[in-house]
Design an enzyme around this catalytic site. Structure first.
Site, PDB file in Angstrom:
ATOM      1  N   GLU A   1       4.870  -4.878   7.593  1.00  0.00           N
ATOM      2  CA  GLU A   1       3.857  -3.531   8.122  1.00  0.00           C
ATOM      3  C   GLU A   1       4.416  -3.363   9.488  1.00  0.00           C
ATOM      4  O   GLU A   1       4.471  -1.910   9.887  1.00  0.00           O
ATOM      5  CB  GLU A   1       2.539  -4.091   8.193  1.00  0.00           C
ATOM      6  CG  GLU A   1       1.840  -4.010   6.817  1.00  0.00           C
ATOM      7  CD  GLU A   1       1.870  -5.311   6.114  1.00  0.00           C
ATOM      8  OE1 GLU A   1       2.499  -6.201   6.505  1.00  0.00           O
ATOM      9  OE2 GLU A   1       1.236  -5.309   5.039  1.00  0.00           O
TER      10      GLU A   1
ATOM     11  N   ALA B   1       0.999  -1.100  -0.070  1.00  0.00           N
ATOM     12  CA  ALA B   1      -0.133   0.022  -0.099  1.00  0.00           C
ATOM     13  C   ALA B   1       0.842   1.255   0.110  1.00  0.00           C
ATOM     14  O   ALA B   1       1.971   1.365   0.392  1.00  0.00           O
ATOM     15  CB  ALA B   1      -0.877  -0.098   1.204  1.00  0.00           C
TER      16      ALA B   1
ATOM     17  N   GLY C   1       0.750  -4.804   1.055  1.00  0.00           N
ATOM     18  CA  GLY C   1      -0.462  -5.082   0.502  1.00  0.00           C
ATOM     19  C   GLY C   1      -0.156  -5.808  -0.956  1.00  0.00           C
ATOM     20  O   GLY C   1      -0.930  -6.272  -1.702  1.00  0.00           O
TER      21      GLY C   1
ATOM     22  N   GLU D   1      -0.507  -9.261  -0.098  1.00  0.00           N
ATOM     23  CA  GLU D   1      -2.042  -9.560  -0.138  1.00  0.00           C
ATOM     24  C   GLU D   1      -2.807  -9.560  -1.083  1.00  0.00           C
ATOM     25  O   GLU D   1      -3.820 -10.370  -1.300  1.00  0.00           O
ATOM     26  CB  GLU D   1      -2.488  -8.423   1.133  1.00  0.00           C
ATOM     27  CG  GLU D   1      -1.816  -8.401   2.469  1.00  0.00           C
ATOM     28  CD  GLU D   1      -2.099  -7.148   3.205  1.00  0.00           C
ATOM     29  OE1 GLU D   1      -1.853  -6.154   2.784  1.00  0.00           O
ATOM     30  OE2 GLU D   1      -2.692  -7.323   4.406  1.00  0.00           O
TER      31      GLU D   1
END
Ligand code: CAA
Length: 282
Positions: free
Chosen positions: A152, A84, A129, A132
């Site tokens: 993260e 992200a 992300g 993910e």
């Protein structure tokens, strides 16, 4: 081959239909295979809100009458998706953070439950992300330079686009907890060993291998393939008694299709000269 940029329609609510080409998503249809490329190479294909919105709209535009399998990849040779967007996240409040997580989760869930199979062709970094989104796809294959990880906690946050849930389901809770708590990245060979990816290829072969697999899937009876995806996904969330009933129902549904009638009649026909026709998706 039909290459096009999906259109982005804005101002839908006021009816002033203005169309704009997408900035960060490329879509290409090759026969029955659709290829979605996250195209933000300067930021290693990091997912900001705009990328997520465009991906969402692209999925809505896939022609499910003709496309039977999707491939998801990233632009360039270095990165699939490096996570992200850290710049965008850096100033979020608690409520905005939760909303950003929901935005990612909604589009990843759409990918996961998309009616046709999605193959992630992981062509480099798949961090946060990026790892993910690959886990929201049905199948992951990667290039030999791929790197997976959930970094993260090193940034002061938890995985926010489903990582705590899907990684544990894919590689087991122990390995998922180790990867997430340590924030240690793993290379392609380790990802293969722990079952995070199905196969590793030299970078230059990755897309050809992804297209070959997608082409093989696309040749099979489309409704049966869709029902398999539904049965596996929904069954994984149910106990075995419920899961078996889910399968029975979807198995039964196939007997209403023309493709089942054709596929079985073809097998039973003893004429050796016959040539198998493509399935009709009916
Ligand atoms: N967000 C925003 N920008 C990113 C980014 C990200 N996740 N990852 C890379 N970029 C940008 C860099 O800022 C840099 O931009 P500039 O050229 O403008 O400086 C550009 O992409 C190239 O990156 P690097 O110079 O850092 O390239 P590198 O080869 O030295 O390192 C890397 C590559 C190891 C992938 C490194 O970029 C990196 O560690 N990126 C961040 C990975 C990460 O922590 N991802 C998780 C994000 S959090 C998350 O995803 C939360 C969630 O679950 C929802």
């Amino acid at each position: 081959m039909n290459r096009f940029m999906p259109k982005r329609t804005i101002h839908k609510r006021i009816g002033a239909e203005k169309e704009k080409n997408m900035e960060y998503i490329l879509y290409e249809a090759k026969d029955a295979v659709g290829i979605i490329t996250i195209n933000r190479e300067k930021a290693l294909n990091a997912l900001n809100s705009q990328v997520l919105d465009e991906l969402n709209e692209t999925l809505d535009q896939v022609d499910l009458d003709t496309i039977r399998c999707l491939i998801l990849t990233g632009a360039g040779q270095k990165s699939f998706v490096a996570g992200a967007d850290i710049g965008e996240m850096s100033t979020l409040t608690k409520a905005e953070g939760e909303a950003f997580g929901k935005k990612g989760n909604d589009v990843f869930r759409k990918l996961e439950t998309f009616p046709i199979p999605v193959i992630a062709a992981v062509n480099g970094f798949a961090l946060g992300g990026g790892c993910e989104i690959s886990m929201s796809c049905d199948i992951r294959i990667c290039s030999d330079n791929a790197v997976f990880g959930q970094p993260e906690v090193g940034l002061g946050i938890t995985p926010g686009f489903g990582g705590t849930q899907r990684l544990a389901r894919l590689v087991g809770a122990g390995m998922a907890k180790q990867m997430i708590y340590t924030a240690r990245n793993i290379k392609a060979d380790e990802a293969l060993r722990i079952g995070l990816v199905n196969a590793v290829y030299p970078q230059e072969e990755l897309m050809a291998q992804a297209e070959k697999m997608a082409g093989t899937i696309a040749k099979n009876a489309p409704i049966a393939v869709r029902n398999c995806k539904k049965a596996i996904n929904e069954g994984l969330d149910a106990d075995m008694d419920e899961a078996i009933v889910i399968e029975e129902k979807l198995f039964g549904d196939c007997f209403e299709t023309e493709d089942q009638k054709y596929g079985m009649a073809f097998f039973l026909d003893k004429n050796k000269e016959k040539v198998k026709e493509p399935f009709q998706n009916k």
